[in-house]
Structures are given as C-alpha cells and as structure tokens.
Design a protein around this motif. Structure first.
Motif, short mmCIF file in Angstrom:
data_model
loop_
_atom_site.label_atom_id
_atom_site.label_comp_id
_atom_site.label_asym_id
_atom_site.label_seq_id
_atom_site.Cartn_x
_atom_site.Cartn_y
_atom_site.Cartn_z
N PHE A 23 0.83 -1.21 0.00
CA PHE A 23 0.00 0.00 0.00
C PHE A 23 0.87 1.26 0.00
N ALA A 24 1.97 1.22 0.76
CA ALA A 24 2.86 2.39 0.82
C ALA A 24 3.44 2.70 -0.56
N LYS A 25 3.74 1.66 -1.33
CA LYS A 25 4.36 1.86 -2.65
C LYS A 25 3.32 2.16 -3.74
N ILE A 26 2.12 1.58 -3.61
CA ILE A 26 1.11 1.73 -4.68
C ILE A 26 0.34 3.04 -4.52
N SER A 27 0.05 3.45 -3.30
CA SER A 27 -0.84 4.62 -3.12
C SER A 27 -0.30 5.90 -3.79
N PRO A 28 1.03 6.14 -3.81
CA PRO A 28 1.50 7.35 -4.52
C PRO A 28 1.30 7.28 -6.03
N LEU A 29 1.06 6.08 -6.57
CA LEU A 29 0.88 5.93 -8.03
C LEU A 29 -0.55 6.23 -8.46
N LEU A 30 -1.49 6.29 -7.49
CA LEU A 30 -2.91 6.38 -7.83
C LEU A 30 -3.57 7.61 -7.22
N LYS A 31 -4.44 8.24 -8.02
CA LYS A 31 -5.32 9.28 -7.47
C LYS A 31 -6.53 8.58 -6.86
N ASN A 32 -7.14 9.19 -5.87
CA ASN A 32 -8.34 8.62 -5.20
C ASN A 32 -8.10 7.18 -4.75
N CYS A 33 -6.90 6.94 -4.22
CA CYS A 33 -6.55 5.57 -3.83
C CYS A 33 -7.36 5.13 -2.60
N LYS A 34 -7.94 3.92 -2.71
CA LYS A 34 -8.72 3.37 -1.59
C LYS A 34 -8.28 1.93 -1.36
N LYS A 35 -8.44 1.49 -0.10
CA LYS A 35 -8.09 0.09 0.19
C LYS A 35 -9.21 -0.57 0.99
N SER A 36 -9.33 -1.88 0.81
CA SER A 36 -10.28 -2.65 1.61
C SER A 36 -9.64 -2.96 2.96
N SER A 37 -10.38 -3.64 3.82
CA SER A 37 -9.76 -4.23 5.01
C SER A 37 -8.83 -5.35 4.55
N THR A 60 -5.25 5.84 -12.48
CA THR A 60 -3.87 6.01 -12.98
C THR A 60 -3.87 6.75 -14.31
N GLU A 61 -2.79 7.51 -14.52
CA GLU A 61 -2.57 8.19 -15.81
C GLU A 61 -1.73 7.32 -16.73
N SER A 62 -1.18 6.23 -16.18
CA SER A 62 -0.28 5.37 -16.97
C SER A 62 -1.08 4.45 -17.89
N ASN A 63 -0.40 3.94 -18.92
CA ASN A 63 -1.04 2.88 -19.72
C ASN A 63 -0.78 1.55 -19.03
N LEU A 64 -1.41 0.49 -19.53
CA LEU A 64 -1.33 -0.82 -18.86
C LEU A 64 0.11 -1.31 -18.77
N GLU A 65 0.88 -1.15 -19.85
CA GLU A 65 2.25 -1.66 -19.87
C GLU A 65 3.08 -1.00 -18.76
N GLU A 66 3.01 0.34 -18.71
CA GLU A 66 3.78 1.08 -17.69
C GLU A 66 3.35 0.67 -16.28
N PHE A 67 2.04 0.59 -16.11
CA PHE A 67 1.50 0.31 -14.78
C PHE A 67 1.90 -1.11 -14.33
N HIS A 68 1.78 -2.06 -15.23
CA HIS A 68 2.13 -3.45 -14.93
C HIS A 68 3.62 -3.56 -14.56
N THR A 69 4.47 -2.84 -15.32
CA THR A 69 5.91 -2.86 -15.03
C THR A 69 6.19 -2.31 -13.63
N CYS A 70 5.51 -1.22 -13.25
CA CYS A 70 5.69 -0.64 -11.90
C CYS A 70 5.32 -1.64 -10.83
N LEU A 71 4.20 -2.34 -11.04
CA LEU A 71 3.74 -3.28 -10.02
C LEU A 71 4.71 -4.46 -9.89
N MET A 72 5.26 -4.92 -11.02
CA MET A 72 6.22 -6.03 -10.95
C MET A 72 7.47 -5.60 -10.18
N LYS A 73 7.85 -4.31 -10.35
CA LYS A 73 9.03 -3.80 -9.61
C LYS A 73 8.74 -3.80 -8.11
#
Ligand SMILES: Nc1ncnc2c1ncn2[C@@H]1O[C@H](COP(=O)(O)OP(=O)(O)OP(=O)(O)O)[C@@H](O)[C@H]1O
Ligand SMILES: Nc1nc2c(c(=O)[nH]1)N=C(CO)CN2
Length: 182
Positions: A23-37, A60-73
C-alpha cells in the motif's frame, strides 16, 4: 486520461508487513486511492500458511504496460525468502503478489490477463472487492460485484471462507520471523 484500476494484493510471508509495504508503494501511483480491510483465508494450495488479502483501487494516468511494469518492480522490491511451514520447505517464494484485476473497461491478454478471473472465482478477491466497491460492474460479465459475491458466498465451504482481520493501519505491524506465522 485517467483509468480506474482494481488490484488484488496477497501475501503469506511476513504478510502484514508485506501488505503495508504494497500500500505504501502503490498509493502514490494512484489518485483517489482506496483500500479494503485485510482479510485472512486458507491457501488455494494445501500446506502453505494462511494468506492475507486486500484490494486497492484508484485512478492512474499510466497505460497498462507502464503500470504493470511498476507493479512487478514493487513485487520484486518486497523480495523473496525460503518458506518453511510445518517442516515442509516450499523453496524461495515471493513475499508479495499484486494482480491487476481490472483496468478500466479493458479486455486483453497482453502484457497480462485483464480482467482477472479472480474477480468472480476467488472469495479472497471477490469479498474485499465487494467491501471496497460493491457497485463496480465487471467489464465482461456486466454484473455488479455485489451480485457476483451474492452468488459466490453461499457456495463456500468452511475452508474457502474469508474472515476480516482487525488490523489497525494506525498501529505498527508486529516484528515478524519465519516461525511466527504472522
Ligand atoms: N492481470 C494480471 N496482473 C498481474 N499479473 C498477472 C495478471 N495476469 C497474469 N499475471 C501474471 O502472469 C502469471 C500467470 O498468471 P495466471 O493467472 O495464468 O496464473 P496464476 O496466477 O499462477 O494462477 P491462477 O489462475 O490460479 O490464479 C502470474 O505470474 C501472474 O502473476
Ligand atoms: N487464500 C489465498 N490463497 C492463495 C493466494 C491468495 O492470495 N490467497 N495466492 C496464491 C498465489 O499467488 C495461491 N493461493
């Protein structure tokens, strides 16, 4: 142009810290970021420790390729370790699994499969997704998540059920070691 994304996050190794890290790494990548329990459930594969799962959504403003690469990192950054449970050595395992469940209305199989079948098939995904956004309409099935969960939940045997944890995000996670099973 921004795209609304839904992510499934799971871990059964240092699991609370791993989900907090995600969550700490993903939330800065997303606007209106929300999480479940955070929800706990038995593993799909017998013998592994129980999993913690959550769903994260945001724009996200990224396209799927960019976003997927970020998540794999981010998955790579969380690292791997030897997983031993009840004397069974499962070998090196990733601490963190992040899956893109849906990427706007997109339907594709490259660079990854979107939308994921997990949305309607895995209670540890459907349940937190339903908690986060019951009105989200599946881009292919054209059904609300609340309908998918209402169909799935009554079919679940005890070993498939998901239970909400009382994890408080404002309190630091406990120190973990490979024997603590937390
Ligand atoms: N939408 C996605 N987001 C992120 N990774 C994906 C996505 N789709 C596929 N992958 C990755 O591609 C690989 C294969 O995924 P696939 O769904 O085929 O199998 P799986 O996740 O191992 O098993 P299962 O179908 O039981 O969930 C995995 O490493 C998975 O993380
Ligand atoms: N309950 C549960 N079981 C699993 C999960 C998961 O996230 N939750 N992920 C797996 C592979 O990544 C295999 N099994």
């Amino acid at each position: 142009m921004s795209t609304k994304v839904y992510l499934g996050v799971g871990s059964n190794l240092n699991r609370e810290n791993s989900l907090r890290f995600a969550f700490a790494k993903i939330s800065p990548l997303l606007k209106n970021c929300k999480k479940s329990s955070i929800w706990i459930s038995k593993p799909v594969r017998n013998g592994e420790p129980d999993y913690f799962n959550m769903v994260i959504s945001g724009d996200t403003e990224s396209n799927l390729e960019e976003f997927h690469t970020c998540l794999m990192k981010i998955e790579e950054m969380a690292g791997k370790e030897v997983m031993i449970n009840d004397g069974t050595n499962f070998g090196m395992k990733r601490r963190l699994d992040i899956d893109i469940l849906a990427f706007g209305q997109l339907e594709t199989s490259t660079p990854c499969i979107i939308p994921r079948h997990d949305i309607q098939d895995y209670p540890f995904v459907t349940c937190p997704l339903n908690e986060l956004d019951p009105d989200f309409v599946h881009p292919v099935l054209h059904k609300k998540v609340s309908e998918l969960w209402a169909k799935l939940e009554p079919t679940l045997s005890d070993d498939k059920k998901v239970v909400k944890t009382s994890i408080d995000w404002n309190v630091e996670a406990p120190v973990w070691n490979n024997a603590s099973k937390d």
